[in-house]
Scaffold this motif. Structure first.
Motif, PDB file in Angstrom:
ATOM      1  N   ASN A   1       0.759  -1.249  -0.105  1.00  0.00           N
ATOM      2  CA  ASN A   1      -0.094  -0.054  -0.026  1.00  0.00           C
ATOM      3  C   ASN A   1       0.728   1.027   0.075  1.00  0.00           C
ATOM      4  O   ASN A   1       2.028   1.174   0.806  1.00  0.00           O
ATOM      5  N   ILE A   2       0.468   2.274  -0.724  1.00  0.00           N
ATOM      6  CA  ILE A   2       1.235   3.576  -0.798  1.00  0.00           C
ATOM      7  C   ILE A   2       0.243   4.428  -0.794  1.00  0.00           C
ATOM      8  O   ILE A   2      -1.029   4.575  -1.084  1.00  0.00           O
ATOM      9  N   LYS A   3       0.427   5.594   0.229  1.00  0.00           N
ATOM     10  CA  LYS A   3      -0.214   6.673   0.552  1.00  0.00           C
ATOM     11  C   LYS A   3       0.437   8.012   0.105  1.00  0.00           C
ATOM     12  O   LYS A   3       1.659   7.971   0.213  1.00  0.00           O
ATOM     13  N   ASN A   4      -0.360   8.925  -0.050  1.00  0.00           N
ATOM     14  CA  ASN A   4       0.212  10.534  -0.151  1.00  0.00           C
ATOM     15  C   ASN A   4       0.639  10.843   1.163  1.00  0.00           C
ATOM     16  O   ASN A   4       0.262  10.544   2.319  1.00  0.00           O
ATOM     17  N   VAL A   5       0.999  12.162   1.129  1.00  0.00           N
ATOM     18  CA  VAL A   5       1.249  12.757   2.550  1.00  0.00           C
ATOM     19  C   VAL A   5       0.258  13.234   3.389  1.00  0.00           C
ATOM     20  O   VAL A   5       0.446  13.420   4.401  1.00  0.00           O
ATOM     21  N   TYR A   6      -1.196  13.070   2.775  1.00  0.00           N
ATOM     22  CA  TYR A   6      -2.267  13.284   3.427  1.00  0.00           C
ATOM     23  C   TYR A   6      -2.710  11.886   4.031  1.00  0.00           C
ATOM     24  O   TYR A   6      -3.850  11.902   4.717  1.00  0.00           O
ATOM     25  N   GLY A   7      -2.294  11.003   3.776  1.00  0.00           N
ATOM     26  CA  GLY A   7      -2.506   9.531   4.418  1.00  0.00           C
ATOM     27  C   GLY A   7      -3.887   9.092   3.302  1.00  0.00           C
ATOM     28  O   GLY A   7      -4.028   8.041   3.865  1.00  0.00           O
ATOM     29  N   VAL A   8      -3.736   9.194   2.277  1.00  0.00           N
ATOM     30  CA  VAL A   8      -4.952   8.850   1.539  1.00  0.00           C
ATOM     31  C   VAL A   8      -4.257   7.777   0.537  1.00  0.00           C
ATOM     32  O   VAL A   8      -3.042   7.880   0.106  1.00  0.00           O
ATOM     33  N   THR A   9      -4.844   6.657   0.553  1.00  0.00           N
ATOM     34  CA  THR A   9      -4.283   5.520  -0.257  1.00  0.00           C
ATOM     35  C   THR A   9      -4.203   5.998  -1.792  1.00  0.00           C
ATOM     36  O   THR A   9      -5.214   6.266  -2.396  1.00  0.00           O
ATOM     37  N   MET A  10      -3.080   5.609  -2.463  1.00  0.00           N
ATOM     38  CA  MET A  10      -2.698   6.105  -3.806  1.00  0.00           C
ATOM     39  C   MET A  10      -3.070   4.769  -4.641  1.00  0.00           C
ATOM     40  O   MET A  10      -3.402   4.771  -5.868  1.00  0.00           O
ATOM     41  N   LYS A  11      -2.685   3.655  -3.839  1.00  0.00           N
ATOM     42  CA  LYS A  11      -2.506   2.199  -4.699  1.00  0.00           C
ATOM     43  C   LYS A  11      -2.396   1.141  -3.772  1.00  0.00           C
ATOM     44  O   LYS A  11      -1.896   1.076  -2.817  1.00  0.00           O
ATOM     45  N   TRP A  12      -3.114   0.047  -4.052  1.00  0.00           N
ATOM     46  CA  TRP A  12      -3.010  -1.194  -3.804  1.00  0.00           C
ATOM     47  C   TRP A  12      -1.980  -2.064  -4.519  1.00  0.00           C
ATOM     48  O   TRP A  12      -2.342  -2.030  -5.799  1.00  0.00           O
ATOM     49  N   GLY A  13      -1.402  -2.839  -3.923  1.00  0.00           N
ATOM     50  CA  GLY A  13      -0.781  -4.087  -4.797  1.00  0.00           C
ATOM     51  C   GLY A  13      -1.682  -5.202  -5.154  1.00  0.00           C
ATOM     52  O   GLY A  13      -2.714  -5.147  -4.326  1.00  0.00           O
ATOM     53  N   LYS A  14      -1.399  -6.217  -5.745  1.00  0.00           N
ATOM     54  CA  LYS A  14      -2.086  -7.112  -6.044  1.00  0.00           C
ATOM     55  C   LYS A  14      -2.171  -8.520  -5.028  1.00  0.00           C
ATOM     56  O   LYS A  14      -2.907  -9.042  -5.116  1.00  0.00           O
ATOM     57  N   GLY A  15      -1.090  -8.204  -4.320  1.00  0.00           N
ATOM     58  CA  GLY A  15      -1.267  -9.058  -2.982  1.00  0.00           C
ATOM     59  C   GLY A  15      -0.304 -10.392  -3.297  1.00  0.00           C
ATOM     60  O   GLY A  15      -0.145 -10.642  -4.394  1.00  0.00           O
ATOM     61  N   THR A  16       0.487 -10.781  -2.276  1.00  0.00           N
ATOM     62  CA  THR A  16       1.363 -12.031  -2.188  1.00  0.00           C
ATOM     63  C   THR A  16       0.746 -12.968  -1.014  1.00  0.00           C
ATOM     64  O   THR A  16       0.750 -12.230   0.074  1.00  0.00           O
ATOM     65  N   LEU A  17       0.850 -13.937  -1.451  1.00  0.00           N
ATOM     66  CA  LEU A  17       0.365 -15.034  -0.493  1.00  0.00           C
ATOM     67  C   LEU A  17       1.673 -15.556   0.521  1.00  0.00           C
ATOM     68  O   LEU A  17       2.586 -16.035  -0.016  1.00  0.00           O
ATOM     69  N   VAL A  18       1.299 -15.471   1.801  1.00  0.00           N
ATOM     70  CA  VAL A  18       2.205 -16.214   2.661  1.00  0.00           C
ATOM     71  C   VAL A  18       1.280 -17.136   3.460  1.00  0.00           C
ATOM     72  O   VAL A  18       0.191 -16.900   4.196  1.00  0.00           O
ATOM     73  N   THR A  19       1.918 -18.485   3.487  1.00  0.00           N
ATOM     74  CA  THR A  19       1.195 -19.327   4.192  1.00  0.00           C
ATOM     75  C   THR A  19       2.410 -19.880   5.364  1.00  0.00           C
ATOM     76  O   THR A  19       3.327 -20.368   4.773  1.00  0.00           O
ATOM     77  N   VAL A  20       1.959 -20.079   6.486  1.00  0.00           N
ATOM     78  CA  VAL A  20       2.657 -20.553   7.533  1.00  0.00           C
ATOM     79  C   VAL A  20       2.214 -21.913   7.965  1.00  0.00           C
ATOM     80  O   VAL A  20       1.116 -21.965   8.760  1.00  0.00           O
ATOM     81  N   SER A  21       2.877 -22.969   7.889  1.00  0.00           N
ATOM     82  CA  SER A  21       2.451 -24.191   8.034  1.00  0.00           C
ATOM     83  C   SER A  21       3.378 -25.095   8.076  1.00  0.00           C
ATOM     84  O   SER A  21       4.371 -25.006   7.319  1.00  0.00           O
ATOM     85  N   SER A  22       3.268 -26.220   8.924  1.00  0.00           N
ATOM     86  CA  SER A  22       4.370 -27.239   8.974  1.00  0.00           C
ATOM     87  C   SER A  22       3.995 -28.325   8.123  1.00  0.00           C
ATOM     88  O   SER A  22       4.551 -29.480   7.822  1.00  0.00           O
TER      89      SER A  22
END
Length: 117
Positions: free
Chosen positions: A96-117
């Motif tokens: 996530n990136i925001k401008n100086v006013y704290g407003v979101t400019m863009k979201w990434g598409k996401g990356t999956l993190v899986t924590v499992s044995s």
């Protein structure tokens, strides 16, 4: 237009570590804050960590003490080092990136993190 390229997700065992990266490109002069949110299945998106252009971090309560966010302004890239990972950290992580006013400019598409044995 701003583009975000995320990398570093994957499968890790409980107690392990993982490092996520997010590189921004394009019209990024107005970007101030960069960071990460996450969303697990059936749950709301939550803050993981953010960092301002000046290097001031902000961490979500659920990850404090286990993650470190850093930023390379020359490369317009933000990094998330995650340690002591738990199964409950399993989620899609979104840059996530925001401008100086704290407003979101863009979201990434996401990356999956899986924590499992």
């Amino acid at each position: 237009q701003v583009q975000l390229v995320e990398s570093g997700g994957g499968l890790v065992q409980p107690g392990g570590s993982l490092r996520l990266s997010c590189a921004a490109s394009g019209t990024i002069a107005s970007v101030d804050t960069m960071g990460w949110y996450r969303q697990a299945p059936g749950k709301q998106r939550e803050l993981v960590a953010l960092i301002t252009r000046d290097g001031v971090p902000n961490y979500g309560d659920s990850v404090k003490g286990r993650v470190t966010i850093s930023r390379d302004n020359d490369k317009d890239t933000v990094y998330l080092q995650m340690n002591m990972l738990k199964p409950e950290d399993t989620a899609s992580y979104y840059c996530n990136i925001k401008n100086v006013y704290g407003v979101t400019m863009k979201w990434g598409k996401g990356t999956l993190v899986t924590v499992s044995s």
